[in-house]
Design a protein around this motif. Structure first.
Motif, PDB file in Angstrom:
ATOM      1  N   LYS A  13       0.843  -1.193   0.000  1.00 46.32           N
ATOM      2  CA  LYS A  13       0.000   0.000   0.000  1.00 46.32           C
ATOM      3  C   LYS A  13       0.885   1.252   0.000  1.00 46.32           C
ATOM      4  CE  LYS A  13      -4.378   1.369   2.038  1.00 46.32           C
ATOM      5  NZ  LYS A  13      -4.287   2.685   2.606  1.00 46.32           N
ATOM      6  N   GLU A  14       1.902   1.218   0.846  1.00 47.17           N
ATOM      7  CA  GLU A  14       2.826   2.357   0.895  1.00 47.17           C
ATOM      8  C   GLU A  14       3.484   2.582  -0.468  1.00 47.17           C
ATOM      9  OE1 GLU A  14       5.821   1.568   3.874  1.00 47.17           O
ATOM     10  OE2 GLU A  14       4.275   1.266   5.401  1.00 47.17           O
ATOM     11  N   ILE A  15       3.851   1.478  -1.093  1.00 47.79           N
ATOM     12  CA  ILE A  15       4.529   1.561  -2.396  1.00 47.79           C
ATOM     13  C   ILE A  15       3.615   2.165  -3.451  1.00 47.79           C
ATOM     14  CG2 ILE A  15       5.361   0.092  -4.295  1.00 47.79           C
ATOM     15  CD1 ILE A  15       6.663  -1.674  -2.080  1.00 47.79           C
ATOM     16  N   VAL A  16       2.378   1.688  -3.478  1.00 52.30           N
ATOM     17  CA  VAL A  16       1.433   2.167  -4.492  1.00 52.30           C
ATOM     18  C   VAL A  16       1.073   3.631  -4.243  1.00 52.30           C
ATOM     19  CG1 VAL A  16      -0.953   1.894  -5.301  1.00 52.30           C
ATOM     20  CG2 VAL A  16       0.535  -0.103  -5.072  1.00 52.30           C
ATOM     21  N   GLU A  17       1.028   3.993  -2.953  1.00 57.28           N
ATOM     22  CA  GLU A  17       0.666   5.379  -2.650  1.00 57.28           C
ATOM     23  C   GLU A  17       1.812   6.348  -2.928  1.00 57.28           C
ATOM     24  OE1 GLU A  17      -0.980   5.293   1.253  1.00 57.28           O
ATOM     25  OE2 GLU A  17      -2.930   4.601   0.506  1.00 57.28           O
ATOM     26  N   ASP A  18       3.013   5.851  -2.932  1.00 54.34           N
ATOM     27  CA  ASP A  18       4.162   6.724  -3.212  1.00 54.34           C
ATOM     28  C   ASP A  18       5.114   6.040  -4.193  1.00 54.34           C
ATOM     29  OD1 ASP A  18       6.065   8.682  -3.208  1.00 54.34           O
ATOM     30  OD2 ASP A  18       6.957   8.071  -1.288  1.00 54.34           O
ATOM     31  N   PRO A  19       4.648   5.856  -5.434  1.00 55.09           N
ATOM     32  CA  PRO A  19       5.481   5.112  -6.388  1.00 55.09           C
ATOM     33  C   PRO A  19       6.832   5.783  -6.636  1.00 55.09           C
ATOM     34  CG  PRO A  19       3.595   6.123  -7.506  1.00 55.09           C
ATOM     35  CD  PRO A  19       3.374   6.290  -6.039  1.00 55.09           C
ATOM     36  N   TRP A  20       6.828   7.116  -6.729  1.00 55.17           N
ATOM     37  CA  TRP A  20       8.087   7.799  -7.052  1.00 55.17           C
ATOM     38  C   TRP A  20       9.071   7.719  -5.906  1.00 55.17           C
ATOM     39  CZ3 TRP A  20       8.854   7.986 -11.865  1.00 55.17           C
ATOM     40  CH2 TRP A  20       7.788   8.197 -12.746  1.00 55.17           C
ATOM     41  N   ARG A  55      -1.592  -3.161  -9.020  1.00 58.46           N
ATOM     42  CA  ARG A  55      -0.820  -1.925  -9.247  1.00 58.46           C
ATOM     43  C   ARG A  55       0.602  -2.099  -8.756  1.00 58.46           C
ATOM     44  NH1 ARG A  55      -3.877   3.531  -9.714  1.00 58.46           N
ATOM     45  NH2 ARG A  55      -1.744   4.107 -10.068  1.00 58.46           N
ATOM     46  N   ALA A  56       0.740  -2.745  -7.608  1.00 58.69           N
ATOM     47  CA  ALA A  56       2.069  -2.917  -7.028  1.00 58.69           C
ATOM     48  C   ALA A  56       2.957  -3.765  -7.929  1.00 58.69           C
ATOM     49  CB  ALA A  56       1.954  -3.557  -5.646  1.00 58.69           C
ATOM     50  N   VAL A  57       2.353  -4.700  -8.646  1.00 58.27           N
ATOM     51  CA  VAL A  57       3.116  -5.583  -9.529  1.00 58.27           C
ATOM     52  C   VAL A  57       3.920  -4.772 -10.555  1.00 58.27           C
ATOM     53  CG1 VAL A  57       2.853  -7.303 -11.383  1.00 58.27           C
ATOM     54  CG2 VAL A  57       1.645  -7.609  -9.242  1.00 58.27           C
ATOM     55  N   GLY A  58       3.406  -3.624 -10.937  1.00 58.37           N
ATOM     56  CA  GLY A  58       4.115  -2.807 -11.919  1.00 58.37           C
ATOM     57  C   GLY A  58       5.139  -1.865 -11.306  1.00 58.37           C
ATOM     58  N   ILE A  59       5.147  -1.762  -9.968  1.00 62.81           N
ATOM     59  CA  ILE A  59       6.026  -0.765  -9.338  1.00 62.81           C
ATOM     60  C   ILE A  59       7.074  -1.396  -8.421  1.00 62.81           C
ATOM     61  CG2 ILE A  59       6.118   1.333  -7.914  1.00 62.81           C
ATOM     62  CD1 ILE A  59       3.070   1.634  -8.499  1.00 62.81           C
ATOM     63  N   ALA A  60       6.625  -2.278  -7.530  1.00 68.77           N
ATOM     64  CA  ALA A  60       7.514  -2.772  -6.461  1.00 68.77           C
ATOM     65  C   ALA A  60       8.600  -3.692  -6.991  1.00 68.77           C
ATOM     66  CB  ALA A  60       6.677  -3.500  -5.417  1.00 68.77           C
ATOM     67  N   ASP A  61       9.614  -3.886  -6.174  1.00 67.08           N
ATOM     68  CA  ASP A  61      10.650  -4.877  -6.452  1.00 67.08           C
ATOM     69  C   ASP A  61       9.946  -6.214  -6.737  1.00 67.08           C
ATOM     70  OD1 ASP A  61      12.440  -7.053  -5.943  1.00 67.08           O
ATOM     71  OD2 ASP A  61      13.832  -5.590  -5.086  1.00 67.08           O
ATOM     72  N   ARG A  62      10.289  -6.832  -7.848  1.00 63.68           N
ATOM     73  CA  ARG A  62       9.550  -8.039  -8.238  1.00 63.68           C
ATOM     74  C   ARG A  62       9.782  -9.205  -7.286  1.00 63.68           C
ATOM     75  NH1 ARG A  62       8.225  -4.060 -10.688  1.00 63.68           N
ATOM     76  NH2 ARG A  62       7.593  -4.010 -12.889  1.00 63.68           N
ATOM     77  N   LEU A  64       4.350   3.009 -15.907  1.00 61.12           N
ATOM     78  CA  LEU A  64       3.854   4.376 -15.715  1.00 61.12           C
ATOM     79  C   LEU A  64       2.327   4.346 -15.815  1.00 61.12           C
ATOM     80  CD1 LEU A  64       6.419   6.166 -18.076  1.00 61.12           C
ATOM     81  CD2 LEU A  64       6.606   5.816 -15.598  1.00 61.12           C
ATOM     82  N   THR A  65       1.688   4.868 -14.776  1.00 64.09           N
ATOM     83  CA  THR A  65       0.226   4.792 -14.775  1.00 64.09           C
ATOM     84  C   THR A  65      -0.419   6.162 -14.626  1.00 64.09           C
ATOM     85  OG1 THR A  65       0.275   4.392 -12.398  1.00 64.09           O
ATOM     86  CG2 THR A  65       0.203   2.450 -13.811  1.00 64.09           C
ATOM     87  N   GLY A  66       0.392   7.204 -14.698  1.00 63.41           N
ATOM     88  CA  GLY A  66      -0.192   8.548 -14.635  1.00 63.41           C
ATOM     89  C   GLY A  66      -0.214   9.065 -13.216  1.00 63.41           C
ATOM     90  N   THR A  67      -0.099  10.363 -13.129  1.00 66.16           N
ATOM     91  CA  THR A  67       0.036  10.980 -11.814  1.00 66.16           C
ATOM     92  C   THR A  67      -1.271  10.940 -11.029  1.00 66.16           C
ATOM     93  OG1 THR A  67       0.829  12.922 -10.677  1.00 66.16           O
ATOM     94  CG2 THR A  67      -0.583  13.318 -12.569  1.00 66.16           C
ATOM     95  N   ARG A  68      -1.132  10.944  -9.705  1.00 70.76           N
ATOM     96  CA  ARG A  68      -2.307  11.115  -8.838  1.00 70.76           C
ATOM     97  C   ARG A  68      -2.389  12.585  -8.424  1.00 70.76           C
ATOM     98  NH1 ARG A  68      -5.216   6.848  -9.513  1.00 70.76           N
ATOM     99  NH2 ARG A  68      -6.357   7.331  -7.621  1.00 70.76           N
TER     100      ARG A  68
END
Lengths: 412, 372
Positions: free
Chosen positions: B7-14, B195-202, B50-54
């Motif tokens: 959740k933390e990762i998805v909320e702050d991808p950058w 969503r996390a699958v596209g951002i977090a360490d695999r 990249l999924t676009g800015t929040r």
């Protein structure tokens, strides 16, 4: 006849009559194809028509039909019909008009003749892929897709191989559908005529380098029809020779398309078909002549890649590297080259809701052009066929303000 | 099941990507599910979808007209705002007309980092298209090697193929668990995972998914039966987690989805024998297509009908981004085909973030009531 009527008569392009005649017979031929035993192919505007001509197939252009629907102000009615069928109102208005028209045989010519095959080349957009899939399902007829990889910064060797192989697949497809062998000698002849037609069309467009320009982009929108629909025929070559003679004659006599041409503007994007006359008059009233455009010149933009002695080999590159299938920066370079060539003082961009590949990126092109040439830009938000997206009062105000700014700039 | 870290990762991808970069990892952003993550991972880099800015849009409107979708606008905003500066490079695949132009606009305006265009074929059903796809992927790999200053071995590729296959297998398993026992995993959590699958360490993804499967998968005996209010969600990229809750609140139950950052992600595992690049190509060729691609005239309809039947869905809710042309073109046909098999559908046109207001809720409620 008073002097004013006399002048108006002098400004009329005489070839128009011939063009109307050719297009009428072309559509009669196409609409009676089932009686004469000829096959009909629907093809995208940037599609490879020459092999069809070589196979005696009548090419029909839903996009040209879309333009006719727009010019006849029948776009809104057909778009609404498409929306009732479930298509979003944000989709291309040519596609919406055509999809709806096919189901009711509506529009200015009572619909297009039923296709025996569909030929879709995605060098102009991804929309045509979806549009032709829909029509292939509707008419239950074979679809050939010429997939031309987008050239963001280059045309790769892999892409060239891929497109070249597809040309062979295309020929096999045509042989299958037409049930006859492909005649390569005839193809070579059609290829030569296509290139000759394109050169003549470019020469016609280039007559506007002269001051005053003998024709405007609004005239080009009209005379474009043959290079789109009858490219590769003797008829198109003869017609453009006739038109070129007439334009050269006007240049010699100093006949300008616009009275007292003061400003020379370059148009970007498709025409706003239902308002060409209005826009033409509006700009002319300010002494502004739209001397060239990125749209009608797209049908000869690949000449540099074409080889008339080996058309089939060179068409892979020619059809892939057309104006819309290139990066925004290369488009900007093309616009700048046109500004230089035609001596344009300003740029008019039609931001066309129907055409994302043409329109997204326009803001960047505007910035590049302003930076490189200091040429001001007017952006008109509209749509090529769906009149509901044309806010007349707002657009009129913007044109007037732009022209006043041009005038101030000129006198500064 | 808690997914706090994700959740933390998805909320702050950058922020997440920035931390990775600080740890010395190269980060490569990409814009669509047709970018082969395997190649980026094999090159030692971290792929970030990249999924676009929040955040709000401040800069992208200067480059894009109003009739451009919120996904493309949001991605550009991340680039222009400098948030994307953490990326060592970006990859834009050929998909829709808007992403195609986004690539150009990004290249001209967002400086720093390498820029690769992956000009994939649009046709996916011919031999020449397959050969071209393999050629393009090979070139992409050599471009990546050059850009990242690495050499990729076949063993690297095999390892990354194993990793992504494992993610696909686990995701599929989790979807199956949830399908059997929907109460075990909230739809919003599933969306979070996707969503996390596209951002977090695999590797973290694999670890989390393994735990989740072990925790939740104990009782797998029950099968979901067909229910009128069992909903199959369908569309492109879904950035609206609320949609799962909204369906639930309206009295429905999301049994499966066909989003490109959801159920379509784990379709078709990679073949692990033979040339890995050819295996990646073949996966793209055999997976059900995104509407930007062509593989016959009935591929998507057949897939959706089969999926709805297989998962016991009583209805389909299409979630489309406004101004997404490819999906909008397919909709009337898909709707008609579903109707032929007795499956009603509803279209929700959304923008990311969802505008406040009750319109979507009302439409969903009315639709679900109709399904009684």
């Amino acid at each position: 006849m008073n002097a004013r009527t006399d002048e108006k008569e002098r400004k009329k392009i005489k070839a128009v009559k011939k063009m109307k005649e050719i297009m009428t017979f072309y559509y009669i031929d196409a609409k009676t194809a089932s009686e004469t035993g000829k096959k009909v192919a629907w093809i995208t505007s940037g599609g490879p028509v020459e092999p069809l001509i070589a196979m005696d197939v009548i090419p029909v252009y839903p996009e040209n039909h879309g333009a006719m629907i727009g010019a006849a102000k029948m776009g809104v009615e057909l778009c609404e019909k498409a929306e009732a069928m479930g298509y979003s109102g944000d989709l291309c208005s040519y596609a919406r008009s055509d999809i709806a028209c096919a189901t009711v045989n509506g529009g200015p010519i009572g619909g297009l003749p039923r296709p025996d095959m569909l030929v879709c080349c995605n060098n102009i957009c991804g929309t045509v892929l979806k549009w032709y899939e829909i029509q292939a399902r509707y008419f239950n007829c074979p679809l050939f897709i010429l997939d031309t990889p987008f050239c963001h910064t280059s045309f790769s060797a892999e892409a060239k191989r891929y497109v070249r192989r597809q040309i062979d697949e295309y020929i096999t497809f045509l042989e299958d559908v037409c049930k006859k062998p492909f005649d390569r000698d005839r193809m070579a002849e059609v290829g030569r005529l296509s290139i000759e037609g394109q050169r003549l069309w470019q020469a016609v467009l280039d007559t506007t380098i002269n001051r005053p320009a003998p024709m405007t982009a609004f005239d080009a929108f009209f005379h474009l029809a043959l290079i789109v629909t009858l490219r590769g025929t003797q008829q198109a070559v003869d017609y453009y020779r006739l038109l070129l003679d007439e334009m050269n004659e006007r240049v010699r006599e100093g006949v300008g398309a616009v009275d007292e041409e003061k400003y020379r503007l370059l148009w970007d994007n498709l025409p706003i078909w239902y308002r060409t006359k209005w826009l033409s008059d509006k700009f002319a009233a300010h002494g502004a002549c739209l001397v060239a455009d990125t749209y009608t010149s797209a049908w000869c933009s690949s000449l540099k890649y074409m080889n008339e002695d080996d058309f089939l080999e060179s068409m892979a590159e020619g059809y892939t590297r057309i104006y819309l299938n290139i990066g925004v920066d290369e488009m900007a370079r093309t616009v700048i080259a046109m500004i230089d060539k035609y001596g344009a003082d300003g740029l008019v961009m039609h931001s066309n809701r129907s055409c994302k590949p043409y329109s997204l990126g326009q803001y960047d092109i505007r910035s590049i052009v302003e930076r490189e040439r200091g040429v001001p830009t007017l952006i008109i938000e509209a749509d090529m066929c769906d009149e509901r997206n044309f806010a007349e009062a707002q657009i009129e105000g913007r044109i007037d303000a732009f022209m006043e700014m041009m005038a101030a700039k000129g006198s500064a | 099941m808690k997914f706090d870290r994700l959740k933390e990762i998805v909320e702050d991808p950058w922020g997440t990507l920035g931390e990775m970069k600080e740890r010395g990892k190269k980060v490569v952003g990409y814009a669509c599910s047709y970018v082969p993550e395997e190649l980026i991972i094999a090159a030692g880099a971290h792929p970030a979808r990249l999924t676009g800015t929040r955040e709000g849009i401040r800069l992208a409107d200067g480059h894009l007209q109003s009739y451009c979708c919120s996904l493309v606008r949001g991605i550009l905003e991340d680039g222009l705002s400098g948030r994307g500066a953490v990326l060592d490079g970006v990859v834009f695949p050929h998909t829709c007309d808007s992403i195609q132009r986004l690539s150009d606009i990004w290249r001209l305006n967002v400086k720093g980092g390498f820029h690769l265009d992956l000009v994939l074929p649009v046709k996916l059903d011919t031999d020449s298209a397959r050969d071209y796809l393999v050629d393009v992927l090979k070139r992409f790999l050599s471009d990546l090697e050059r850009a990242l200053g690495v050499e990729v071995s076949e063993a690297d590729l095999r390892a990354s193929c194993l990793l992504t296959n494992e993610i696909r297998r686990l995701l599929h398993e989790l979807y199956m668990i949830r399908w059997r026992r929907p109460e075990l995993l909230a739809g919003a959590d599933l969306h979070l995972l996707n969503r996390a699958v596209g951002i977090a360490d695999r590797n973290l993804i694999v670890e989390t998914l393994r735990e989740a499967v072990a925790d939740l998968g104990a009782d797998g005996a029950r099968e979901t039966t067909k229910g009128n209010k069992n909903i199959l969600l369908a569309g492109g990229m879904c950035s609206t987690p609320d949609i799962f809750n909204l369906v639930a609140e309206a009295g429905g139950r999301v049994v499966w989805d066909d989003f490109c950052n959801g159920g379509r992600m784990f379709l078709e595992p990679l073949r692990l024998d033979g040339d890995p690049i050819a295996a990646v190509a073949d996966r793209f060729l055999s997976r059900v297509v995104c509407p930007c691609k062509h593989r016959g005239l009935t591929d998507r309809a057949n897939h959706l009908k089969a999926l709805a039947t297989e998962r016991g869905a009583g209805a389909v809710v299409f979630v489309h981004l406004k101004y997404c042309d490819p999906h909008a073109f397919d909709f009337p046909y898909l709707k008609a085909e579903l109707e032929k098999t007795g499956i009603p559908s509803l279209l929700l046109e959304v923008e990311d973030p969802l505008p406040p207001g009750a319109q979507i809720r009302t439409r969903l409620e009315a639709f679900l009531e109709m399904l009684d």
